[in-house]
Design a protein around this motif. Structure first.
Motif, PDB file in Angstrom:
ATOM      1  N   GLY A  47      19.404  12.466  28.620  1.00  0.00           N
ATOM      2  CA  GLY A  47      18.333  11.463  28.587  1.00  0.00           C
ATOM      3  C   GLY A  47      16.708  12.036  28.658  1.00  0.00           C
ATOM      4  N   HIS A  48      16.863  13.272  28.044  1.00  0.00           N
ATOM      5  CA  HIS A  48      15.243  13.649  28.090  1.00  0.00           C
ATOM      6  C   HIS A  48      14.618  13.238  26.681  1.00  0.00           C
ATOM      7  CE1 HIS A  48      17.134  17.423  30.191  1.00  0.00           C
ATOM      8  NE2 HIS A  48      16.940  16.524  30.947  1.00  0.00           N
ATOM      9  N   ASP A  49      15.611  12.990  25.577  1.00  0.00           N
ATOM     10  CA  ASP A  49      15.228  12.333  24.366  1.00  0.00           C
ATOM     11  C   ASP A  49      16.068  11.064  24.201  1.00  0.00           C
ATOM     12  OD1 ASP A  49      14.206  12.004  21.912  1.00  0.00           O
ATOM     13  OD2 ASP A  49      15.223  13.840  21.023  1.00  0.00           O
ATOM     14  N   HIS A 242       9.641  25.680  26.868  1.00  0.00           N
ATOM     15  CA  HIS A 242       9.133  25.734  28.128  1.00  0.00           C
ATOM     16  C   HIS A 242       7.595  26.120  28.064  1.00  0.00           C
ATOM     17  CE1 HIS A 242       8.581  27.167  32.047  1.00  0.00           C
ATOM     18  NE2 HIS A 242       9.623  26.639  32.668  1.00  0.00           N
ATOM     19  N   PRO A 243       6.734  25.504  29.002  1.00  0.00           N
ATOM     20  CA  PRO A 243       5.368  25.744  28.980  1.00  0.00           C
ATOM     21  C   PRO A 243       4.817  27.027  29.215  1.00  0.00           C
ATOM     22  CG  PRO A 243       5.949  23.710  30.032  1.00  0.00           C
ATOM     23  CD  PRO A 243       7.039  24.223  29.861  1.00  0.00           C
ATOM     24  N   GLY A 267       9.071  15.037  27.789  1.00  0.00           N
ATOM     25  CA  GLY A 267       8.657  14.579  29.064  1.00  0.00           C
ATOM     26  C   GLY A 267       7.339  15.391  29.603  1.00  0.00           C
ATOM     27  N   ASP A 268       7.264  15.672  30.734  1.00  0.00           N
ATOM     28  CA  ASP A 268       5.997  16.285  31.297  1.00  0.00           C
ATOM     29  C   ASP A 268       5.691  17.576  30.545  1.00  0.00           C
ATOM     30  OD1 ASP A 268       5.926  14.011  33.234  1.00  0.00           O
ATOM     31  OD2 ASP A 268       6.950  15.501  34.853  1.00  0.00           O
ATOM     32  N   ALA A 269       6.703  18.112  30.209  1.00  0.00           N
ATOM     33  CA  ALA A 269       6.432  19.505  29.448  1.00  0.00           C
ATOM     34  C   ALA A 269       5.654  19.306  28.143  1.00  0.00           C
ATOM     35  CB  ALA A 269       7.552  20.220  29.090  1.00  0.00           C
ATOM     36  N   ALA A 270       5.846  17.990  27.635  1.00  0.00           N
ATOM     37  CA  ALA A 270       5.115  17.930  26.349  1.00  0.00           C
ATOM     38  C   ALA A 270       3.389  17.996  26.563  1.00  0.00           C
ATOM     39  CB  ALA A 270       5.237  16.221  26.091  1.00  0.00           C
TER      40      ALA A 270
END
Length: 348
Positions: A47-49, A242-243, A267-270
């Motif tokens: 569900g991340h994409d 990964h950030p 998600g948030d990492a974007a």
């Protein structure tokens, strides 16, 4: 035909009987000989994409044409083929300029279309996206190109403009990272491979990596890369997504170096923060790499046919459709280096 399907985010992928894919007038149907299990498939499943469900996953495939649409010229039943995971429209300014990988009207098997974890897959827009396989390139090798190897190839060759003697820092030695190691060495570059897994680093070493850094054992990975490369890498690749890894890659570059983001940041990492003070002061470049268009495949396939590139060496396991769901679910935890390939005709 038999195909792997999941109907809920994170739900169990199961093998079911589904209708054969229809051949559109502008497309072909391919009998799938081999298809890769990719972390992008896992991202969609988790569900991340987000994708419309239910869906057949899979986008790294190779096989034989078994049906040809009425509007398709130059292709016939029996042709050995593959295709990029991004199917461009073939008409927009980006496709016409040879950049179908960023087509705003793109289609993607396994994401917007039924994918290749199946005995057959429909490929629309065949005229613009189908790629002919040389006889010397096996179906397993072609499937292993998929999005991982092809994206790494374009990242280093097109975006990175890799040259002999340059340093390439590969952060993360999974399928994408090990592909980058192999490609960089084939083009005469020197490679520093970074990973937390001793097993992954051992594979990178066997592929020719000049320096190995275990990030769990050596604090300050970026500083270590700078020290071992005599001032920093010319090209850095985040092959994980990964950030912290992206920031470390940027921080490990030498002046006017190029960071290439290959691993997905979703998600948030974007909204990843990078050391922009360093980017400005040292004139660093930050580039994204999203697949490779069909028009660029022949040069890469020529290197495969010559033996200069051997992506099949990165394949660690071949399974049948019945094991495909478990192979994708196994990506919940580190799965070790290399790639898993599904052979739909196999009972193994």
């Amino acid at each position: 035909m038999r195909a792997v399907v999941y109907s809920d985010v994170g739900g169990r992928p199961v093998v079911v009987d589904v209708a054969d894919p229809e051949c559109s007038d502008d497309g072909v149907v391919v009998e799938v000989a081999a298809t890769g299990v990719c972390r992008s498939d896992w991202h969609a499943w988790r569900g991340h994409d987000p994708v419309a469900l239910p869906i057949i996953p899979g986008h790294e495939f190779a096989g034989t044409v078994v049906a040809v649409g009425a509007e398709v010229a130059g292709w016939q039943v029996g042709d050995r083929v593959t295709a990029p995971f991004v199917l461009g429209c073939g008409r927009c300014e980006f496709c016409v300029s040879g950049n179908a990988q960023v087509c705003p009207d793109q289609l993607q098997p396994g994401f917007t279309l039924p994918g290749s974890f199946a005995q057959r897959v429909a490929v629309p827009r065949a005229q613009a996206n189908l790629v002919r396989l040389p006889d010397a390139v096996s179906f397993v090798a072609a499937a292993s190109l998929g999005c991982r190897f092809a994206t790494s190839y374009r990242a280093l060759v097109t975006h990175g403009e890799v040259r002999p003697g340059q340093w390439v820092a590969v952060h993360g030695c999974g399928g994408v990272g090990l592909s980058a190691v192999m490609i960089a060495k084939a083009f005469g570059a020197k490679v520093v491979a970074v990973d937390r897994s001793a097993q992954a680093l051992d594979v990178a070493n066997r592929l020719g990596a000049d320096e190995l850094i275990n990030s769990t054992e050596i604090p300050g990975t970026a500083a270590e890369v700078v020290q071992r490369t005599g001032g920093g890498a010319h090209i850095g690749v985040d092959a994980i997504g990964h950030p912290a890894v992206a920031a470390a890659s940027v921080s490990s570059l030498r002046r006017r170096g190029r960071h290439i983001q290959v691993g997905l940041l979703l998600g948030d990492a974007a909204q990843t923060a990078l050391p922009m003070d360093r980017v400005i002061a040292q004139e660093l470049a930050i580039l994204g790499s999203h697949g490779m268009p069909a028009v660029d495949y022949p040069a890469m396939l020529g290197l495969l046919a010559s033996g200069a590139l051997q992506p099949e060496l990165l394949v660690t396991r071949c399974v049948g459709l019945d094991q495909a769901g478990a192979a994708m679910a196994a990506m919940d935890t580190p799965t070790g280096p290399g790639m898993t390939i599904i052979e739909p005709a196999s009972t193994g």
